[in-house]
Motif scaffolding. Structure first.
Motif, mmCIF file in Angstrom:
data_model
loop_
_atom_site.group_PDB
_atom_site.id
_atom_site.type_symbol
_atom_site.label_atom_id
_atom_site.label_comp_id
_atom_site.label_asym_id
_atom_site.label_seq_id
_atom_site.Cartn_x
_atom_site.Cartn_y
_atom_site.Cartn_z
ATOM 1 N N TRP A 4 40.249 41.198 44.031
ATOM 2 C CA TRP A 4 40.566 39.785 43.987
ATOM 3 C C TRP A 4 41.458 39.610 42.761
ATOM 4 O O TRP A 4 41.140 40.114 41.679
ATOM 5 C CB TRP A 4 39.306 38.953 43.839
ATOM 6 C CG TRP A 4 38.288 39.155 44.918
ATOM 7 C CD1 TRP A 4 38.472 39.703 46.156
ATOM 8 C CD2 TRP A 4 36.903 38.804 44.857
ATOM 9 N NE1 TRP A 4 37.298 39.708 46.855
ATOM 10 C CE2 TRP A 4 36.305 39.163 46.086
ATOM 11 C CE3 TRP A 4 36.094 38.232 43.879
ATOM 12 C CZ2 TRP A 4 34.955 38.960 46.362
ATOM 13 C CZ3 TRP A 4 34.747 38.026 44.149
ATOM 14 C CH2 TRP A 4 34.194 38.381 45.383
ATOM 15 N N GLN A 5 42.555 38.888 42.903
ATOM 16 C CA GLN A 5 43.514 38.781 41.804
ATOM 17 C C GLN A 5 43.700 37.334 41.383
ATOM 18 O O GLN A 5 44.019 36.487 42.207
ATOM 19 C CB GLN A 5 44.844 39.401 42.216
ATOM 20 C CG GLN A 5 44.701 40.878 42.486
ATOM 21 C CD GLN A 5 46.043 41.563 42.654
ATOM 22 O OE1 GLN A 5 47.095 40.937 42.636
ATOM 23 N NE2 GLN A 5 46.009 42.870 42.807
ATOM 24 N N GLY A 6 43.477 37.112 40.114
ATOM 25 C CA GLY A 6 43.625 35.780 39.544
ATOM 26 C C GLY A 6 42.337 34.977 39.621
ATOM 27 O O GLY A 6 41.533 35.138 40.526
ATOM 28 N N ARG A 7 42.156 34.123 38.638
ATOM 29 C CA ARG A 7 40.919 33.344 38.530
ATOM 30 C C ARG A 7 40.666 32.488 39.768
ATOM 31 O O ARG A 7 39.536 32.416 40.268
ATOM 32 C CB ARG A 7 40.962 32.491 37.268
ATOM 33 C CG ARG A 7 39.656 31.807 36.997
ATOM 34 C CD ARG A 7 39.597 31.140 35.642
ATOM 35 N NE ARG A 7 40.790 30.383 35.358
ATOM 36 C CZ ARG A 7 41.353 30.312 34.152
ATOM 37 N NH1 ARG A 7 40.849 30.972 33.140
ATOM 38 N NH2 ARG A 7 42.429 29.573 33.970
ATOM 39 N N ASP A 8 41.694 31.853 40.327
ATOM 40 C CA ASP A 8 41.482 30.993 41.494
ATOM 41 C C ASP A 8 40.971 31.795 42.695
ATOM 42 O O ASP A 8 40.068 31.342 43.401
ATOM 43 C CB ASP A 8 42.769 30.261 41.868
ATOM 44 C CG ASP A 8 43.171 29.210 40.838
ATOM 45 O OD1 ASP A 8 42.323 28.804 40.014
ATOM 46 O OD2 ASP A 8 44.351 28.796 40.856
ATOM 47 N N GLU A 9 41.547 32.973 42.929
ATOM 48 C CA GLU A 9 41.072 33.800 44.042
ATOM 49 C C GLU A 9 39.663 34.315 43.781
ATOM 50 O O GLU A 9 38.835 34.368 44.697
ATOM 51 C CB GLU A 9 42.017 34.968 44.310
ATOM 52 C CG GLU A 9 41.560 35.792 45.507
ATOM 53 C CD GLU A 9 42.522 36.904 45.901
ATOM 54 O OE1 GLU A 9 42.315 37.461 46.996
ATOM 55 O OE2 GLU A 9 43.470 37.219 45.150
ATOM 56 N N ILE A 10 39.378 34.684 42.530
ATOM 57 C CA ILE A 10 38.027 35.144 42.194
ATOM 58 C C ILE A 10 37.010 34.058 42.512
ATOM 59 O O ILE A 10 35.988 34.318 43.148
ATOM 60 C CB ILE A 10 37.949 35.578 40.716
ATOM 61 C CG1 ILE A 10 38.767 36.860 40.506
ATOM 62 C CG2 ILE A 10 36.497 35.765 40.279
ATOM 63 C CD1 ILE A 10 38.989 37.242 39.048
ATOM 64 N N VAL A 11 37.280 32.837 42.098
ATOM 65 C CA VAL A 11 36.350 31.731 42.375
ATOM 66 C C VAL A 11 36.195 31.533 43.882
ATOM 67 O O VAL A 11 35.068 31.427 44.393
ATOM 68 C CB VAL A 11 36.820 30.430 41.686
ATOM 69 C CG1 VAL A 11 35.989 29.232 42.159
ATOM 70 C CG2 VAL A 11 36.741 30.571 40.167
ATOM 71 N N ALA A 12 37.289 31.510 44.616
ATOM 72 C CA ALA A 12 37.229 31.273 46.066
ATOM 73 C C ALA A 12 36.455 32.382 46.781
ATOM 74 O O ALA A 12 35.589 32.100 47.628
ATOM 75 C CB ALA A 12 38.641 31.161 46.636
ATOM 76 N N LYS A 13 36.740 33.623 46.455
ATOM 77 C CA LYS A 13 36.065 34.748 47.116
ATOM 78 C C LYS A 13 34.591 34.807 46.729
ATOM 79 O O LYS A 13 33.737 35.125 47.557
ATOM 80 C CB LYS A 13 36.756 36.067 46.771
ATOM 81 C CG LYS A 13 38.171 36.169 47.297
ATOM 82 C CD LYS A 13 38.190 36.365 48.782
ATOM 83 C CE LYS A 13 39.585 36.705 49.260
ATOM 84 N NZ LYS A 13 39.658 36.884 50.692
ATOM 85 N N TRP A 14 34.286 34.530 45.474
ATOM 86 C CA TRP A 14 32.893 34.481 45.021
ATOM 87 C C TRP A 14 32.119 33.478 45.879
ATOM 88 O O TRP A 14 31.032 33.776 46.373
ATOM 89 C CB TRP A 14 32.875 34.085 43.557
ATOM 90 C CG TRP A 14 31.537 33.899 42.902
ATOM 91 C CD1 TRP A 14 30.479 33.162 43.355
ATOM 92 C CD2 TRP A 14 31.138 34.453 41.656
ATOM 93 N NE1 TRP A 14 29.445 33.211 42.449
ATOM 94 C CE2 TRP A 14 29.827 33.999 41.402
ATOM 95 C CE3 TRP A 14 31.771 35.263 40.727
ATOM 96 C CZ2 TRP A 14 29.134 34.348 40.238
ATOM 97 C CZ3 TRP A 14 31.074 35.602 39.581
ATOM 98 C CH2 TRP A 14 29.773 35.157 39.339
#
Length: 116
Positions: free
Chosen positions: A42-52
């Motif tokens: 997962w790349q970038g904070r926004d994607e990390i939050v969404a995937k989490w």
């Protein structure tokens, strides 16, 4: 040297709250999060939050016990055990920290314990 305890406590808090702000606070803007070997991170904070949030657990659904294997200037290796009511996992985390204590690269490997 970044001490991992505060970051891990924040991770467990985010794990149980699933609050986007709690999750985002753990990671730098350009952080990468490797969820398993050989998969794209997962790349970038926004994607990390969404995937989490796509994979979230219910609050209080699991317990997490951990201890450091190695702590260096900007990287910590953590061994943990995650226990759910019906399953248990061994975890190995590699956390690479930015100078401000947020994570810039996170790798988690987990294996389910055999059912008995």
């Amino acid at each position: 040297m970044v001490e991992p305890r505060q970051w891990i406590e924040g991770y467990v808090r985010a794990w149980n709250s699933n609050a986007p702000d709690d999750i985002a606070a753990l990671f730098t803007e350009g952080a990468v999060y490797y969820t398993e070997p050989y998969s794209a991170p997962w790349q970038g904070r926004d994607e990390i939050v969404a995937k989490w949030l796509e994979r979230r657990d219910k609050p209080g659904e699991a317990t997490f016990e951990w201890h450091p294997v190695n702590v260096a200037d900007d990287v910590s290796v953590i061994q943990g055990v995650t226990t759910y009511q019906d399953k248990t996992y061994s975890n190995l985390w590699v956390i690479r920290f930015a100078p401000d204590g947020r994570c810039r690269e996170f790798t988690e490997w987990w294996m389910r314990h055999d059912a008995k």
